[in-house]
Scaffold this motif. Structure first.
Motif, mmCIF file in Angstrom:
data_model
loop_
_atom_site.group_PDB
_atom_site.id
_atom_site.type_symbol
_atom_site.label_atom_id
_atom_site.label_comp_id
_atom_site.label_asym_id
_atom_site.label_seq_id
_atom_site.Cartn_x
_atom_site.Cartn_y
_atom_site.Cartn_z
ATOM 1 N N UNK A 174 -89.638 -60.047 -2.187
ATOM 2 C CA UNK A 174 -90.987 -59.764 -1.694
ATOM 3 C C UNK A 174 -91.998 -60.709 -2.333
ATOM 4 N N UNK A 175 -93.135 -60.852 -1.668
ATOM 5 C CA UNK A 175 -94.220 -61.661 -2.231
ATOM 6 C C UNK A 175 -94.642 -61.098 -3.595
ATOM 7 N N UNK A 176 -94.655 -59.773 -3.718
ATOM 8 C CA UNK A 176 -95.050 -59.145 -4.988
ATOM 9 C C UNK A 176 -94.084 -59.551 -6.100
ATOM 10 N N UNK A 183 -84.747 -71.079 4.394
ATOM 11 C CA UNK A 183 -85.633 -69.964 4.033
ATOM 12 C C UNK A 183 -86.286 -69.417 5.287
ATOM 13 N N UNK A 184 -86.512 -68.119 5.288
ATOM 14 C CA UNK A 184 -87.256 -67.478 6.363
ATOM 15 C C UNK A 184 -88.425 -66.757 5.711
ATOM 16 N N UNK A 185 -89.623 -67.204 6.048
ATOM 17 C CA UNK A 185 -90.830 -66.574 5.523
ATOM 18 C C UNK A 185 -91.290 -65.552 6.562
ATOM 19 N N UNK A 186 -91.298 -64.299 6.166
ATOM 20 C CA UNK A 186 -91.722 -63.230 7.064
ATOM 21 C C UNK A 186 -92.868 -62.472 6.427
ATOM 22 N N UNK A 187 -93.332 -61.483 7.108
ATOM 23 C CA UNK A 187 -94.442 -60.667 6.611
ATOM 24 C C UNK A 187 -94.086 -60.045 5.258
ATOM 25 N N UNK A 188 -94.630 -60.614 4.209
ATOM 26 C CA UNK A 188 -94.493 -60.027 2.886
ATOM 27 C C UNK A 188 -93.222 -60.351 2.117
ATOM 28 N N UNK A 191 -98.322 -66.094 2.814
ATOM 29 C CA UNK A 191 -97.423 -66.820 3.713
ATOM 30 C C UNK A 191 -97.522 -68.332 3.525
ATOM 31 N N UNK A 192 -98.717 -68.851 3.330
ATOM 32 C CA UNK A 192 -98.903 -70.304 3.263
ATOM 33 C C UNK A 192 -98.361 -70.949 1.984
ATOM 34 N N UNK A 193 -98.212 -70.187 0.897
ATOM 35 C CA UNK A 193 -97.694 -70.781 -0.338
ATOM 36 C C UNK A 193 -96.358 -70.181 -0.785
ATOM 37 N N UNK A 194 -95.821 -69.252 -0.014
ATOM 38 C CA UNK A 194 -94.595 -68.545 -0.406
ATOM 39 C C UNK A 194 -93.414 -69.492 -0.605
ATOM 40 N N UNK A 195 -93.268 -70.479 0.285
ATOM 41 C CA UNK A 195 -92.143 -71.407 0.153
ATOM 42 C C UNK A 195 -92.244 -72.218 -1.132
ATOM 43 N N UNK A 196 -93.421 -72.711 -1.448
ATOM 44 C CA UNK A 196 -93.597 -73.516 -2.659
ATOM 45 C C UNK A 196 -93.326 -72.682 -3.916
#
Length: 91
Positions: free
Chosen positions: A34-36, A11-16, A54-59
């Motif tokens: 997207x995060x949305x 996974x790559x977590x990027x801006x949004x 960003x801090x919880x996106x992976x979970x």
């Protein structure tokens, strides 16, 4: 005809958004959600109403991985790839 689509665990977590890769017939396709969209799916499928940052996106992504991969697979099969050559998952 069965079109095998494989997803890796990277996974790559990027801006949004969260990015991940799919592979179909040797071709690597970048998929993005997207995060949305993660928030909407989390509310819909997990019944959790929480902001994705960003801090919880992976979970959050991992809790929805199989559903997101199914959505991506349908987009790939239907050849719905954006101008950048990416698969953009939306709801």
């Amino acid at each position: 005809m069965n079109q095998a689509i494989q997803f890796d665990n990277e996974l790559v977590i990027s801006e949004g958004h969260v990015g991940f890769n799919a592979q179909q017939q040797g071709q690597v396709l970048v998929c993005r959600v997207s995060f949305k969209t993660l928030e909407q799916l989390n509310k819909q499928l997990n019944h959790l109403d929480q902001a994705v940052i960003t801090s919880n996106a992976e979970a959050v992504f991992e809790s929805l991985r199989f559903d997101i991969e199914e959505l991506a697979e349908q987009l790939i099969i239907n050849e719905q790839i954006n101008d950048e050559g990416e698969v953009e998952i939306t709801v």
